[in-house]
Design a protein around this motif. Structure first.
Motif, PDB file in Angstrom:
ATOM      1  N   PHE A 207       8.687   5.278   4.132  1.00 27.91           N
ATOM      2  CA  PHE A 207       8.739   3.968   3.709  1.00 27.91           C
ATOM      3  C   PHE A 207       9.638   3.957   2.549  1.00 27.91           C
ATOM      4  O   PHE A 207       8.957   4.009   1.149  1.00 27.91           O
ATOM      5  N   PRO A 208      10.969   3.933   2.219  1.00 30.57           N
ATOM      6  CA  PRO A 208      11.590   4.367   0.827  1.00 30.57           C
ATOM      7  C   PRO A 208      11.470   2.909   0.074  1.00 30.57           C
ATOM      8  O   PRO A 208      11.556   3.239  -1.209  1.00 30.57           O
ATOM      9  N   GLU A 209      11.148   1.751   0.527  1.00 29.48           N
ATOM     10  CA  GLU A 209      10.952   0.480  -0.492  1.00 29.48           C
ATOM     11  C   GLU A 209      10.160  -0.481   0.217  1.00 29.48           C
ATOM     12  O   GLU A 209      10.056  -0.464   1.420  1.00 29.48           O
ATOM     13  N   GLY A 210       9.551  -1.321  -0.427  1.00 31.74           N
ATOM     14  CA  GLY A 210       8.778  -2.550   0.066  1.00 31.74           C
ATOM     15  C   GLY A 210       7.323  -2.273   0.461  1.00 31.74           C
ATOM     16  O   GLY A 210       6.656  -3.231   0.676  1.00 31.74           O
ATOM     17  N   ALA A 211       6.968  -0.901   0.277  1.00 33.55           N
ATOM     18  CA  ALA A 211       5.500  -0.877   0.443  1.00 33.55           C
ATOM     19  C   ALA A 211       4.447  -1.330  -0.685  1.00 33.55           C
ATOM     20  O   ALA A 211       3.121  -1.381  -0.347  1.00 33.55           O
ATOM     21  N   GLY A 212       4.919  -1.643  -1.872  1.00 31.98           N
ATOM     22  CA  GLY A 212       4.406  -2.090  -2.896  1.00 31.98           C
ATOM     23  C   GLY A 212       3.456  -0.957  -3.520  1.00 31.98           C
ATOM     24  O   GLY A 212       3.763   0.227  -3.501  1.00 31.98           O
ATOM     25  N   ASN A 213       2.702  -1.346  -4.478  1.00 29.22           N
ATOM     26  CA  ASN A 213       1.969  -0.965  -5.348  1.00 29.22           C
ATOM     27  C   ASN A 213       0.486  -0.560  -5.135  1.00 29.22           C
ATOM     28  O   ASN A 213      -0.229   0.177  -5.977  1.00 29.22           O
ATOM     29  N   GLY A 214      -0.083  -0.712  -3.772  1.00 36.30           N
ATOM     30  CA  GLY A 214      -1.264  -0.238  -3.559  1.00 36.30           C
ATOM     31  C   GLY A 214      -1.590  -0.510  -2.175  1.00 36.30           C
ATOM     32  O   GLY A 214      -0.686  -1.252  -1.327  1.00 36.30           O
ATOM     33  N   PRO A 233       7.831   4.286  -6.240  1.00 38.03           N
ATOM     34  CA  PRO A 233       8.324   3.038  -5.273  1.00 38.03           C
ATOM     35  C   PRO A 233       8.483   3.514  -3.742  1.00 38.03           C
ATOM     36  O   PRO A 233       8.477   2.670  -2.781  1.00 38.03           O
ATOM     37  N   ASN A 234       8.243   4.892  -3.437  1.00 36.99           N
ATOM     38  CA  ASN A 234       8.436   5.309  -2.125  1.00 36.99           C
ATOM     39  C   ASN A 234       7.076   5.817  -1.773  1.00 36.99           C
ATOM     40  O   ASN A 234       6.267   6.257  -2.413  1.00 36.99           O
ATOM     41  N   LEU A 235       6.937   5.648  -0.194  1.00 36.68           N
ATOM     42  CA  LEU A 235       5.600   5.738   0.370  1.00 36.68           C
ATOM     43  C   LEU A 235       5.863   6.602   1.854  1.00 36.68           C
ATOM     44  O   LEU A 235       6.788   6.190   2.435  1.00 36.68           O
ATOM     45  N   ALA A 236       5.102   7.432   1.938  1.00 33.73           N
ATOM     46  CA  ALA A 236       5.058   8.429   3.060  1.00 33.73           C
ATOM     47  C   ALA A 236       3.636   8.636   3.831  1.00 33.73           C
ATOM     48  O   ALA A 236       2.684   8.647   2.871  1.00 33.73           O
ATOM     49  N   LEU A 237       3.384   8.383   4.960  1.00 30.98           N
ATOM     50  CA  LEU A 237       2.164   8.922   5.471  1.00 30.98           C
ATOM     51  C   LEU A 237       2.508   9.961   6.469  1.00 30.98           C
ATOM     52  O   LEU A 237       3.530   9.770   7.392  1.00 30.98           O
ATOM     53  N   TRP A 238       1.527  10.890   6.585  1.00 35.11           N
ATOM     54  CA  TRP A 238       1.830  12.226   7.347  1.00 35.11           C
ATOM     55  C   TRP A 238       0.559  12.715   7.771  1.00 35.11           C
ATOM     56  O   TRP A 238      -0.481  12.848   6.959  1.00 35.11           O
TER      57      TRP A 238
END
Length: 289
Positions: A207-214, A233-238
């Motif tokens: 999720f390159p953007e928009g997942a927020g800070n927590g 700013p970027n989030l990944a789940l794996w």
């Protein structure tokens, strides 16, 4: 064997290896272990620090000002021996500085420090990057901690990831390990993602953007881990399908775009650090008390 540093307070005991400045375990006072154990049958990582890139480069090769350099996925820091810079009962700092060997892959004079510190039931992991050279320094930095799935005391219960901002960020799929040019609909509904192994059949959820800070990872009315992100700013789940862990990966920088530029500075969310400047990236995870 690499040096292991142990930090502890009344809530948590955390062990960190000099190899990659990588956390090896996180145990609460009830004896429960929350971090993935690095079982080679699935994945030997536990909580690698990603530098000077996040994700893959095409053919494991970067271009820096048009010149090719070899660079494995997620960079070289996770495979390098750090030096213990400072340690107290509840905190430690490891450092990695540029050498002739690192300059052969990344021609910049950097200093990277990784700090682990405890405050009650919360652990903060921070990476500080300094440009000691005379030219702007492009890089990516991120974290790749793996936590048990199911969490201790939550066997057989449905797990979820819930974003603090209740958003529905778009996913950017991976193609041969690189970011595809397009995005797809969010798997989140009002900020909630019900976890299932089949979500990861096509690699990580990015999720390159928009997942927020927590976010919160855990079970409803049960064990859960609460995360806060700083300058990430970027989030990944794996996970690997069938593996008993979930990686919650906050990043500043991503893999290169598929069929896009091979230049390091053109990678999405690359930081360009001015000569003499420093910057910090950190996440805090709060464990059940």
């Amino acid at each position: 064997m690499p040096t292991i540093t142990r930090i502890a307070n009344e809530f948590l005991t955390v062990e960190i290896s000099a190899l990659g400045a990588e956390m090896q375990s996180a145990t609460t006072r009830d004896g429960a272990g929350w971090l993935w154990n690095g079982d080679a049958a699935f994945w030997t990582g536990r909580s690698p620090v990603l530098f000077p890139i996040v994700g893959k480069a095409p053919d494991d090769t970067l271009l820096i000002d048009g010149k090719p350099y070899p660079m494995a996925q997620h960079g070289f820091a996770r495979r390098r021996e750090f030096t213990l810079d400072e340690a107290t009962a509840t905190a430690c700092r490891y450092a990695l500085e540029a050498t002739e060997e690192t300059r052969a892959a990344y021609p910049f004079d950097f200093r990277l420090t990784v700090e682990h510190s405890l405050d009650g039931p919360a652990l903060t992991v921070a990476a500080n990057v300094e440009n000691r050279g005379e030219t702007p320094m492009p890089f990516g930095c991120g974290f790749h901690p793996a936590f048990r799935w199911p969490l201790p005391g939550a066997q057989g219960k449905p797990h979820s990831v819930i974003l603090d901002n209740a958003a529905e960020p778009q996913r950017q799929p991976l193609e041969k390990g690189l970011l595809s040019q397009g995005r797809t609909a969010s798997p989140f509904e009002a900020g909630r993602l019900a976890l299932a192994q089949n979500l990861f059949e096509d690699d990580a959820l990015v999720f390159p953007e928009g997942a927020g800070n927590g976010l919160t990872y855990g079970v409803e009315d049960g064990p859960a881990l609460k995360f806060h992100f700083e300058n990430l700013p970027n989030l990944a789940l794996w996970t690997k399908p069938g593996a008993p862990f979930l990686c919650v990966e906050p990043w500043h920088g991503t893999a290169a775009l598929y069929e896009g530029s091979r230049e390091l500075r053109d990678r999405p969310y690359t930081t360009l650090l001015a000569p003499g400047a420093r910057t910090r990236f950190a996440f805090t995870v709060t464990f059940p008390a």
